[in-house]
Design an enzyme around this catalytic site. Structure first.
Site, PDB file in Angstrom:
ATOM      1  N   ASP A  15     -39.520  -2.200   0.430  1.00  0.00           N
ATOM      2  CA  ASP A  15     -39.868  -0.733   1.162  1.00  0.00           C
ATOM      3  C   ASP A  15     -39.902  -0.793   2.730  1.00  0.00           C
ATOM      4  O   ASP A  15     -39.275  -0.150   3.501  1.00  0.00           O
ATOM      5  CB  ASP A  15     -41.070   0.148   0.513  1.00  0.00           C
ATOM      6  CG  ASP A  15     -40.814   0.097  -1.103  1.00  0.00           C
ATOM      7  OD1 ASP A  15     -39.557   0.264  -1.545  1.00  0.00           O
ATOM      8  OD2 ASP A  15     -41.992   0.285  -1.622  1.00  0.00           O
ATOM      9  N   GLU A 266     -33.889  -5.195  -3.284  1.00  0.00           N
ATOM     10  CA  GLU A 266     -32.583  -4.534  -2.774  1.00  0.00           C
ATOM     11  C   GLU A 266     -32.272  -4.943  -1.155  1.00  0.00           C
ATOM     12  O   GLU A 266     -31.371  -5.168  -0.886  1.00  0.00           O
ATOM     13  CB  GLU A 266     -32.613  -3.171  -2.817  1.00  0.00           C
ATOM     14  CG  GLU A 266     -32.637  -2.698  -4.348  1.00  0.00           C
ATOM     15  CD  GLU A 266     -32.901  -1.005  -4.605  1.00  0.00           C
ATOM     16  OE1 GLU A 266     -33.110  -0.502  -3.425  1.00  0.00           O
ATOM     17  OE2 GLU A 266     -33.002  -0.599  -5.650  1.00  0.00           O
TER      18      GLU A 266
END
Length: 367
Positions: A15, A266
């Site tokens: 994040d 990701e």
């Protein structure tokens, strides 16, 4: 263009990493950007020069330690608010926004989308139930109809330059001289016993670079011995080197120089794409193997060798065996060609930052 980026860290480095990259790219594109983040300690792992103080300027980016929602009242005069990964704001903030003569554009930056529904949902608006304000869902993705992918200017050219010169990295005096060099960044659930066996009982000499965190602990469990950063051990035809955590630039160097990169989440998945080297992706593990659907969707997006399809499926199911890794290792040349082909296709598209600013400029002009 004034933009406030809000980040509440959930998945540790991922994040913070995405928000850090996006904020810097917005600055490079000429925007004025403020990053509000709740965990400075996580961001400091990626930006070592960061200071532990409430407000600071770092290379033109204003960074605020976001400890309570009242701090966001100072951001009301922005052109846009971007809430990353479904982070929400206090009801009083929504009320204050609604009372402005010209409220900022509101975006909800979602996680990377690969499924077929992404194109139909990206760019849609959600109406806040009490204020009536519109918040646009921005879904990063691999297609032209999605929110795009983070890619700073000149990245692919730099990768080609880096490939000509072995990287110099903290914790690594010289770049390894081995038949195969691999990097490992994974979650604790990764089935690594088959990988270690495939590499250590082989006619080719392999060098495995392991990053700190759950992946290092997982390797320790397989070897049944504790490992720590900077340590180097040998097992058969395999050397395992435990690296310290690297900044983004050095991590990119590693990805571009390795023959196979095992990545997780990701952010590192996307960076591995831009490196143009074969990769093995571990999606964020979910109950009942729900993450495997995302892996399948990603596999369907790109050209990939049969051995790597099978390995991805079993690796994310937690069932990958030695023979699965051996088959993938034997397909590295084919996989290198295929991932570079896919990278070239993606590079033809505009990046996430460009698409976001274009959307913002268009909608602000219409207000």
């Amino acid at each position: 263009m004034r933009i406030a980026l809000f980040c509440k860290v959930i998945d540790n480095l991922g994040d913070a990493g995405v928000c850090w990259r996006l904020a810097r790219q917005l600055i490079q594109a000429g925007a004025s950007c403020t990053l509000l983040i709740n965990e400075l300690s996580t961001l400091a792992q990626l930006a070592p020069s960061l200071q532990f103080q409430p407000v600071q300027d770092l290379d033109g980016l204003c960074i605020i330690h976001w400890t309570n929602d009242t701090q966001a009242f100072a951001m009301l005069e922005q052109d846009a608010w971007i809430g990353c990964f479904a982070c929400d704001w206090h009801p009083l903030l929504w009320k204050a926004l609604a009372q402005q003569e010209r409220p900022p554009r509101l975006y909800n930056l979602e996680y990377l989308g690969m499924e077929s529904w992404v194109e139909g949902c990206h760019g849609k608006d959600s109406i806040h139930p009490t204020t009536g304000l519109r918040q646009t869902f921005w879904i990063p993705g691999f297609s032209p109809a999605s929110g795009g992918l983070l890619r700073e200017a000149g990245l692919l050219d730099r990768h080609e330059q880096w490939r000509q010169t072995p990287p110099q990295l903290p914790g690594l005096v010289n770049w390894p001289n081995a038949d195969r060099i691999l990097s490992l960044f994974c979650y604790a659930q990764a089935p690594l016993a088959g990988l270690i066996q495939a590499l250590s009982e082989n006619t080719l000499y392999s060098y495995l670079l392991v990053f700190p965190g759950p992946g290092l602990q997982a390797v320790s469990r397989v070897l049944n011995q504790p490992l720590s950063p900077h340590e180097l051990i040998h097992q058969g035809s395999l050397s395992i080197h435990c690296l310290p955590l690297l900044n983004h630039t050095d991590y990119d160097l590693v990805l571009g120089a390795c023959d196979l990169n095992l990545v997780r989440g990701e952010d590192s998945l996307l960076r591995a794409h831009w490196a143009g080297r074969p990769l093995l992706w571990q999606a964020y593990p979910q109950d009942q193997l729900a993450h495997c659907d995302k892996v399948t969707a990603w596999l369907n997006l790109r050209p990939i060798s049969p051995a790597f399809i099978k390995l991805h499926q079993r690796y994310n199911q937690g069932t990958a065996q030695t023979e699965d890794f051996l088959a993938a290792l034997a397909s590295l040349d084919e996989e290198t060609h295929l991932i570079r082909q896919f990278r070239a296709q993606l590079a033809q598209q505009s990046d996430l930052c460009y698409r976001l600013l274009a959307n913002l400029q268009t909608t602000v002009a219409l207000i």
